[in-house]
Design an enzyme around this catalytic site. Structure first.
Site, short mmCIF file in Angstrom:
data_model
loop_
_atom_site.label_atom_id
_atom_site.label_comp_id
_atom_site.label_asym_id
_atom_site.label_seq_id
_atom_site.Cartn_x
_atom_site.Cartn_y
_atom_site.Cartn_z
N GLY A 316 4.61 -65.48 -4.59
CA GLY A 316 3.04 -65.87 -4.57
C GLY A 316 2.69 -66.24 -3.25
O GLY A 316 3.58 -66.21 -2.21
N ASP A 317 1.37 -66.70 -3.03
CA ASP A 317 0.61 -66.93 -1.68
C ASP A 317 0.97 -65.87 -0.72
O ASP A 317 0.57 -64.67 -0.89
CB ASP A 317 1.36 -68.23 -1.27
CG ASP A 317 0.89 -69.50 -2.03
OD1 ASP A 317 0.02 -69.24 -3.05
OD2 ASP A 317 1.21 -70.48 -1.93
N HIS A 318 1.79 -66.05 0.38
CA HIS A 318 1.79 -65.07 1.48
C HIS A 318 3.11 -64.16 1.08
O HIS A 318 3.83 -64.08 1.95
CB HIS A 318 2.09 -65.86 2.86
CG HIS A 318 1.03 -66.80 3.25
ND1 HIS A 318 0.90 -67.97 2.59
CD2 HIS A 318 -0.31 -66.60 3.95
CE1 HIS A 318 -0.14 -68.67 3.17
NE2 HIS A 318 -0.86 -67.80 3.99
#
Length: 723
Positions: A316-318
């Site tokens: 997730g995220d980056h």
């Protein structure tokens, strides 16, 4: 700390400097063997020598504003398209950041705008000549001259992410005041790349007590845009629009041999979301990003291993460009992947990832104030999360579970602490019982769409595990499959085009979604190689299940392109002149035998009608909601929608069996009560019966040889048996 493996281990808990005694208590009560920090917390000095694995979150792209401010040209960038603006005269001024939080983005005034920006006349789809527009830095507007009056125009431009979107989200949700806005820097850029390797080594050397570097992540944020009121404006958990820069795009051009256009990313403002049929250029871009991200991530993982540490990636995220189900991912050499578990589908998103030593699921609720407040009910959320995910764990287990957030908040809810203790014990028991074996699978099922394995278990997921009115009737199919006894794969139309023989290893194909989307295929059905391959698959005995508007695309006198297979067509107005006479539904059918009420089709579909010879199972006001058909030796099932519920999971289960001619094998590892499920692990000589509800259930259980026994189960209970 060392305990019997059935009593301890496989659990990760968060900590902070003000909860050291509580951390030590939960290490014992929950049997945890790993401790982690979280965004907004610090690791306590007192726990650096604890007899447990220590995870440290490492942010590859943020938490170093000094570097980001010193190198503003290497801050991460995003492609953005303005709203549509109508020219009422020959000159038009378009504000670039209207509707976007000024704290989040800043227009890239550094790179060549003529080269990397694009103004498009959306009334004609023509690119506006760069000679007829300019950027006014003072007002933040693009000024277009020589406009065609009453044509619509948009501007596609590059902007810097001057506040990391995830940090912004956490700050807004938690009401953080006075915190410095973390800037997202681009590790792919030359100076930052070199610096990042030095920075990583320094971090590891300064944290010798850390055993696992929990990378968050490699290296581009999924598309997450906020408006001026700090509300989410646009989100795509799979979005690539923030993985760009002129430096990256010039490399892309060299590799593919053609000129890049912003429209390859902008995609008319749809940003290539998973409902859009991907263009060749976007698929090329994704493949390029996968290779480059994997190459750079491997450098960091190699450094991690050089220091004797484990490398774990947060899912997730980056994370854009990592694509864990694609071939490039395993070349990174990661030890583990950890991700957030919102339901069964997101559990399988983690547990099905190949090429790592272990996987870990971070369960809900996250220990944040939005749940842990006076009047909040974290126990309820935890129960729903665990019981929903447990179905999927029993098919393909993660290796570890964990929680995140502020432990201090969780400790204020003793009932929550008690419940999670029971979850940890139950998880360890089921893991010991099923590890190292593949559960019994009655048939091989393939979900067919434009994305294939790249979006395995994430099909119809816009934001991580969040409800959408327009797609819950489809996402429910994926959720049901996550916990059912089938060998599930995800294949693309490209896979079939490359080698239609892959269909020989499949018993039932599922095509689910709205017409003219990537999920049903759209334009691909104009390719006779694809349509004939599926026709042949069913004709020779295969099963086909369509949900929504399967194969929907107007072409050559048909909207449902496999109408003759499904026995179903959609009335678009083009066939109103034809009378329809097949409206009578049968009173009973194998597929609906367990239904206790009218089938819930969710949003359903309007204007679907049956062709001659089709068997209708459900129609409402002369609109077909469920039907079956025979085509050659094969069978098809049509459903207008199928949101997730235990009863609908049974409908899907029976649909798969019927379409595969497997009715006689119904009573094999089977529960007569659809609220209860059976999972068999023949290699381990075990099977379990699990109550998926929050109340007691009675059922008849059928073993693999169809012998049976009656059983009563408590709420949420799971019982293990020897075969």
């Amino acid at each position: 700390m060392k305990k019997d493996t059935m009593l301890a281990g496989r659990v990760t808990i968060p900590t902070d400097v003000d909860v050291v005694p509580e951390t030590m208590e939960l290490l014992n009560r929950w049997g945890a063997d790993a401790i982690r920090d979280c965004d907004g917390t610090d690791y306590p000095e007192e726990l650096k020598a604890v007899q447990a694995k220590v995870y440290s979150t490492y942010y590859t792209t943020r938490k170093d504003n000094a570097w980001a401010k010193a190198h503003p040209e290497e801050v991460q960038q995003c492609y953005i398209m303005t709203s549509f603006y109508t020219a009422t005269e020959t000159t038009l001024r378009i504000p670039l950041l209207k509707g976007i939080a000024k704290e989040l983005m800043m227009v890239n005034n550094y790179d060549d705008k003529v080269r990397w920006w694009e103004v498009i006349d959306r009334s004609t789809a023509m690119v506006v000549s760069t000679d007829t527009w300019s950027y006014d830095k003072e007002t933040g507007e693009v000024i277009i001259t020589n406009c065609e009056p009453f044509h619509n125009y948009t501007v596609s431009f590059l902007a810097y992410l001057i506040w990391d979107p995830v940090h912004m989200y956490n700050a807004v949700v938690n009401g953080w005041q006075g915190v410095e806005h973390q800037i997202t820097f681009d590790v792919r850029q030359p100076k930052t790349r070199e610096y990042s390797m030095v920075r990583l080594r320094k971090f590891i050397e300064e944290h010798p007590y850390v055993d696992v570097i929990r990378y968050t992540t490699f290296f581009h944020q999924f598309t997450l845009v906020f408006d001026e009121m700090m509300r989410e404006k646009y989100v795509d958990w799979y979005g690539y629009s923030a993985s760009v820069s002129p430096y990256i795009l010039e490399q892309f051009e060299k590799e593919v041999g053609y000129r890049f256009r912003p429209e390859f990313i902008i995609d008319q403002g749809y940003y290539n979301n998973q409902y859009r049929i991907p263009s060749k250029e976007f698929k090329d871009f994704q493949a390029f990003q996968r290779r480059e991200v994997a190459k750079l991530a491997k450098e960091m993982v190699d450094i991690t291993h050089e220091y004797g540490k484990e490398a774990m990636m947060f899912l997730g995220d980056h994370w854009i460009g990592t694509e864990p189900f694609m071939e490039e991912f395993k070349t990174i050499g990661l030890d583990a992947v950890v991700g957030s578990v919102g339901n069964g589908s997101t559990l399988r998103l983690i547990s099905d990832i190949p090429g790592v030593k272990y996987t870990e699921g971070r369960f809900l609720p996250y220990f944040f104030p939005d749940t842990f407040h006076e009047g909040g009910d974290p126990v309820k959320e935890a129960k729903v999360n665990w019981v929903t995910a447990r179905r999927a764990i029993l098919r393909k287990p993660i290796d570890r579970i964990g929680y995140g957030g502020y432990l201090k908040l969780a400790c204020q809810f003793p009932e929550f602490i008690d419940y999670v203790e029971s979850v940890c014990n139950e998880f360890r028991e089921l893991y010991e019982n099923i590890k190292g074996t593949t559960p019994f699978c009655i048939k091989r099922v393939a979900v067919l769409n434009s994305w294939g394995k790249m979006r395995a278990w994430g099909a119809h997921m816009v934001h991580h595990a969040l409800y959408q009115k327009q797609n819950y009737s489809y996402a429910g199919v994926i959720e049901s499959l996550s916990g059912t006894p089938f060998e599930v794969s995800f294949i693309s139309f490209d896979d079939i085009k490359k080698d239609k023989n892959i269909l020989k290893n499949i018993d039932v194909i599922i095509n689910v979604g709205d017409g003219d989307t990537a999920h049903t295929g759209g334009l691909v059905w104009e390719d006779a190689d694809i349509s004939s391959a599926i026709h042949q698959f069913v004709y020779e005995g295969g099963g086909l299940i369509g949900i929504g508007e399967p194969t929907g695309h107007q072409y050559q006198g048909r909207y449902i392109q496999l109408a003759n297979v499904f026995g179903i067509e959609k009335e678009t107005g083009f066939t109103l002149n034809y009378d329809k006479y097949n409206w009578d539904a049968v009173e009973s059918h194998f597929i609906t035998e367990d239904c206790t009420k009218e089938v819930d089709f969710g949003e359903g579909k309007k204007n679907m009608y049956a062709l001659e010879g089709t068997t209708i199972l459900v129609q409402m006001e002369k609109e077909v909601q469920m039907a079956v058909n025979e085509f050659g030796k094969g069978r098809s099932v049509y459903l207008s929608g199928l949101p997730y519920s235990f009863e609908n999971s049974r409908v899907l289960y029976r649909s798969i069996l019927w379409s595969a001619h497997e009715e006689e094998n119904l009573h094999k590892w089977y529960s007569s009560n659809f609220n209860v499920e059976v999972h068999a692990y023949v290699k381990n000589n075990k099977y379990c019966v699990v109550n998926n509800t929050y109340e007691p259930q009675n059922t008849t259980i059928y073993r693999g040889d169809s012998s049976s026994f009656d059983l009563e189960l408590e709420a949420n209970e799971i019982i293990w048996y020897e075969i």
